[in-house]
Write a protein that holds these residues in place. Structure first.
Motif, PDB file in Angstrom:
ATOM      1  N   THR A   4      17.703  41.279  11.952  1.00 28.27           N
ATOM      2  CA  THR A   4      16.756  42.076  12.723  1.00 28.27           C
ATOM      3  C   THR A   4      17.353  42.459  14.076  1.00 28.27           C
ATOM      4  N   ILE A 140      18.841  47.497   4.141  1.00 31.38           N
ATOM      5  CA  ILE A 140      17.911  46.499   3.604  1.00 31.38           C
ATOM      6  C   ILE A 140      17.752  46.689   2.102  1.00 31.38           C
ATOM      7  N   LEU A 231      13.043  40.077   9.133  1.00 30.99           N
ATOM      8  CA  LEU A 231      13.840  40.474   7.981  1.00 30.99           C
ATOM      9  C   LEU A 231      14.549  39.307   7.321  1.00 30.99           C
ATOM     10  N   GLU A 232      14.912  38.280   8.102  1.00 29.87           N
ATOM     11  CA  GLU A 232      15.808  37.248   7.581  1.00 29.87           C
ATOM     12  C   GLU A 232      15.194  35.865   7.412  1.00 29.87           C
ATOM     13  N   CYS A 238      12.370  40.224   3.567  1.00 24.60           N
ATOM     14  CA  CYS A 238      13.301  40.238   2.428  1.00 24.60           C
ATOM     15  C   CYS A 238      13.002  39.121   1.438  1.00 24.60           C
TER      16      CYS A 238
END
Length: 464
Positions: A4, A140, A231-232, A238
C-alpha cells in the motif's frame, strides 16, 4: 515497506514526463474509445434510470453527466457515466497476457473526468492519473485477478475501485498517508458479483467503482481514516478477495516498465462479452474465406473452456443485455450478417426469425485438454448440409495488442458511437480535443461539450 505504501509513493513521485510516449499513446486511444462507448451507452434504459435517480437527489453541480444535459456532484456524475461506459459491453478489457479478465478503463476514466472537471484539471493531468490508475489495477490484479474471478467476484469493480481511488488521489494531489487512507477506504467499498452479468447491474458495477473511487479519495482528503496497509495485511483486500490464497501481492516493477505497455489493453471490435469474440472471429473468417451462407450450415460447434460457458450462460437470450452474454446469439448474428454491431442487440434484431433459426444449430464443446489453454483460445467447427466441414482456431482475437485494431478503426468506432448523439461537426470537434488531449489546459471545456452537446446552455458555448 508494504505494498500500500509502495503504491502511494509511486503515485506521489510520478510526474507526466515520467510516463513514456508509448504509454501516453495507448492512454490517449483508451480515453477516446471509452468516451465513445460512454456516449453510445448514455441513451440506454439502465443509464436513464440512474440519471433520474441522480436528478432526484439534486446535488450541487460539480461535473457533467455525459449527454445528460445536466451537472451534479462529482461522485454522482461518475456513477452515471461509469454505468454508461459499460452498459453496452463495448469498452476495453485487459489483454490476454494477464491470464484473467477485467475492464480496466471504465472504473478509472469516468471517475477521473468527473473529479478532474471539479478541480479544473488539464489534459496532461488526466493522462497521468489514468496511467497510474491502470498501473494500480494491473499490479494488484496480477496477484489476485484469477482467484477473484474464479470465486464469482467481478474483477472490474473489485480492482477498479482501488484503481479509481488511486487515480483520483493523484488528481487531488493527496499525500502518501492520505493515499494509504484512500486505498483503505476504497477496499471496503469494492465488490460486484458475476451472477449479475446480462443484467443492468453489471453496468452498475463500473458506475459504483468510479463513484466509490472519488468518494474514497475525497474522504481521505478531508482526513477520514482507514487501515493504512489494507492491501497486504491479514483479512485485508488481497487476502479476502483471493479466499486466502494471496496475502501480499508482489510488486516487481518500479514504474520503469508500465503495465499499460507491458501487459496492454484490448479494444473491442464487437459490442458484446469478450468471451464471444474468438468464435465470432472464427465464424467471420470461415464465412468470408469459403463464401458460406447461413442456409448452408447444418451446425456449428464452439470449442472453449468450461468457464467460458459459465460466463456466457444465456443459450436462449430474452433481451439485448442477455444476448451480449450468449455465444449462440453472437455467432448466429456473425454468420447471418457478416458483422456484429450495436444495432444487433436491439429487440427487433433479437426476434429476427433468421437469427432464431440458426441459434439451435450452435453448441459448445469443452475438451478436457482445453482447460490448459489461455482463457480466450477457441475453435469453431462448422458443418455444412452437404457434409463439408471447416475448422478455424483463434488464439489471439481481434483487438488484442498482438492483433490490434488500427487507429483508423478506433476512430471509426468512436464516430459510430458518437453519431447516436452528436452531429458530424461536433464529432469532429470531439475527435480533435480527445486526440490532442495534452493540449487542453482545462478539461471543463471538453466536459461541457460532452454534457450539453448541441444544447449548450447560454454562457457555456465557449469550447475553445
Amino acid at each position: 515497506m508494504g505494498v500500500t505504501e509502495k503504491i502511494a509513493r509511486l503515485l506521489t513521485n510520478t510526474g507526466y514526463e515520467d510516463i513514456p510516449g508509448e504509454a501516453r499513446d495507448i492512454a490517449r486511444d483508451a480515453i477516446l474509445d471509452c468516451v465513445g462507448v460512454t456516449i453510445a451507452g448514455s441513451g440506454e434504459t439502465a443509464v436513464g434510470i440512474l440519471a433520474e435517480q441522480v436528478k432526484a437527489i439534486g446535488a450541487a453541480p460539480q461535473a457533467g453527466v455525459i449527454c445528460g444535459g445536466f451537472g451534479t456532484s462529482a461522485d454522482l456524475a461518475a456513477w452515471v457515466n461509469g454505468a454508461a461506459s459499460h452498459v453496452l459491453d463495448y469498452d476495453d478489457t485487459i489483454a490476454l497476457a494477464s491470464n484473467y479478465n477485467m475492464h480496466p478503463t471504465v472504473p478509472v476514466l469516468p471517475a477521473l473526468l468527473a473529479a478532474g472537471e471539479s478541480v479544473n484539471s488539464s489534459g496532461r493531468d488526466i493522462i497521468l492519473a489514468y496511467v497510474l490508475g491502470l498501473e494500480v489495477e494491473y499490479r494488484i490484479g496480477s496477484a489476485i485477478g484469477a482467484y477473484t474471478s474464479a470465486l464469482g467476484w467481478h474483477p472490474t469493480p473489485v480492482l477498479g475501485t482501488i484503481g479509481a481511488a488511486a487515480a483520483c488521489a493523484k488528481i487531488f494531489n493527496l499525500t502518501v498517508e492520505q493515499i494509504r487512507m484512500a486505498i483503505g477506504i476504497a477496499g471496503s467499498m469494492a465488490g460486484g458479483l458475476t451472477r449479475n452479468f446480462g443484467t443492468m447491474t453489471k453496468s452498475l458495477h463500473a458506475g459504483n467503482a468510479a463513484r466509490n473511487g472519488i468518494v474514497a479519495a475525497s474522504l481521505a482528503r478531508r482526513g477520514f481514516t482507514a487501515d493504512s496497509g489494507l492491501l497486504e495485511r491479514d483479512y485485508g483486500f488481497c487476502h479476502l478477495f483471493s479466499a486466502g490464497q494471496v496475502k501480499e501481492p508482489t510488486i516487481s516493477r518500479s514504474g520503469k516498465n508500465w503495465e499499460i505497455v507491458a501487459t496492454g489493453i484490448t479494444f473491442k471490435p464487437y459490442p458484446c462479452c469478450r468471451g464471444t469474440h474468438p468464435s465470432i472471429d472464427a465464424v467471420l473468417y470461415l464465412r468470408n474465406k469459403h463464401h458460406i451462407t447461413a442456409d448452408q450450415v447444418a451446425g456449428i460447434k464452439c470449442k472453449t473452456k468450461q468457464q467460458t460457458h459459465r460466463i456466457l450462460r444465456y443459450d436462449r437470450p430474452g433481451n439485448g443485455l442477455e444476448a451480449k452474454f450468449s455465444m449462440q446469439y453472437c455467432v448466429s448474428v456473425a454468420l447471418l450478417r457478416g458483422k456484429v454491431t450495436l444495432a444487433d442487440f436491439s429487440a427487433e434484431s433479437l426476434n429476427d426469425p433468421a437469427v432464431c433459426d440458426i441459434i439451435p444449430k450452435i453448441s459448445y464443446l469443452h475438451p478436457e485438454e482445453w482447460e490448459k489453454e489461455n482463457s480466450l483460445t477457441q475453435e469453431v467447427v462448422m458443418t455444412l448440409k452437404d457434409g463439408r466441414e471447416y475448422v478455424h482456431r483463434v488464439d489471439t482475437p481481434r483487438g488484442e495488442p498482438k492483433n490490434p485494431m488500427t487507429p483508423d478503426e478506433l476512430k471509426a468506432k468512436f464516430t459510430d458511437c458518437a453519431r447516436r448523439h452528436f452531429s458530424p461537426a461536433w464529432i469532429n470537434q470531439l475527435l480533435e480535443m480527445l486526440t490532442d488531449l495534452e493540449s487542453l489546459s482545462n478539461i471543463s471545456n471538453l466536459m461541457k461539450l460532452l454534457t450539453y452537446g448541441t444544447a449548450v446552455p447560454a454562457g457555456k458555448t465557449d469550447i475553445e
